[in-house]
Write a protein that holds these residues in place. Sequence first.
Motif, mmCIF file in Angstrom:
data_model
loop_
_atom_site.group_PDB
_atom_site.id
_atom_site.type_symbol
_atom_site.label_atom_id
_atom_site.label_comp_id
_atom_site.label_asym_id
_atom_site.label_seq_id
_atom_site.Cartn_x
_atom_site.Cartn_y
_atom_site.Cartn_z
ATOM 1 N N LEU A 65 0.857 -1.143 0.121
ATOM 2 C CA LEU A 65 -0.155 0.028 0.093
ATOM 3 C C LEU A 65 0.923 1.327 -0.065
ATOM 4 C CD1 LEU A 65 -2.680 -1.133 2.366
ATOM 5 C CD2 LEU A 65 -3.053 -0.504 0.135
ATOM 6 N N LYS A 68 2.226 1.665 -3.466
ATOM 7 C CA LYS A 68 1.170 2.009 -4.305
ATOM 8 C C LYS A 68 0.884 3.712 -4.462
ATOM 9 C CE LYS A 68 -3.427 0.644 -5.792
ATOM 10 N NZ LYS A 68 -4.594 -0.273 -5.331
ATOM 11 N N TYR A 69 0.939 4.095 -3.203
ATOM 12 C CA TYR A 69 0.038 5.535 -3.083
ATOM 13 C C TYR A 69 1.203 6.370 -2.576
ATOM 14 C CZ TYR A 69 -4.343 3.308 -3.161
ATOM 15 O OH TYR A 69 -5.325 2.514 -3.723
ATOM 16 N N ILE A 131 -4.215 6.885 0.833
ATOM 17 C CA ILE A 131 -4.316 5.670 0.993
ATOM 18 C C ILE A 131 -5.735 5.441 1.695
ATOM 19 C CG2 ILE A 131 -3.776 3.517 2.538
ATOM 20 C CD1 ILE A 131 -1.081 4.529 2.181
ATOM 21 N N GLU A 135 -8.491 3.610 -0.793
ATOM 22 C CA GLU A 135 -8.429 2.305 -0.355
ATOM 23 C C GLU A 135 -9.872 2.141 0.369
ATOM 24 O OE1 GLU A 135 -6.889 -0.445 -0.907
ATOM 25 O OE2 GLU A 135 -5.696 0.357 -2.452
#
Length: 137
Positions: A65, A68-69, A131, A135
């Motif tokens: 995570l 990814k962000y 996030i 998410e």
Amino acid sequence: MGDRRQARELALQALFFFDMDKSDSDQSLEIFCAGNEEKFTQGVTPFFLDLVKGVKENGSQIDALLNKYSKNWKISRMPVVDRNIMRMAIFEFLKCSDIPCSVTINEAVEIGKKYGTRDSGSFINGVLDRIRSLEGF
């Protein structure tokens, strides 16, 4: 300082220690705890252990995570303090449903301002907010 803030700050210090030592063994955790024994109280210890063990056990999911962000930042290039604060916060997003995400982010930003660089607070806030919103936490 509240118990949860104290636990978060101690967890940051432990994770920093593990990160710099390239170790995450139970023995390293015992050494850290023994060296800071006076800081551990009945209210601090359980949350501290949840954070440290949770970050270690969920490390690959947390780092995925984070990768990814965090735009244009590899985890290995992030300041060690910022990286570990965000790891703890992401663990809280994933596993601590009793803590509102806004509280987690606020705590992470404040700890980042205390222990990180001049830019840590805004960097941590930006990544964690991205996030949280993308998410769906």
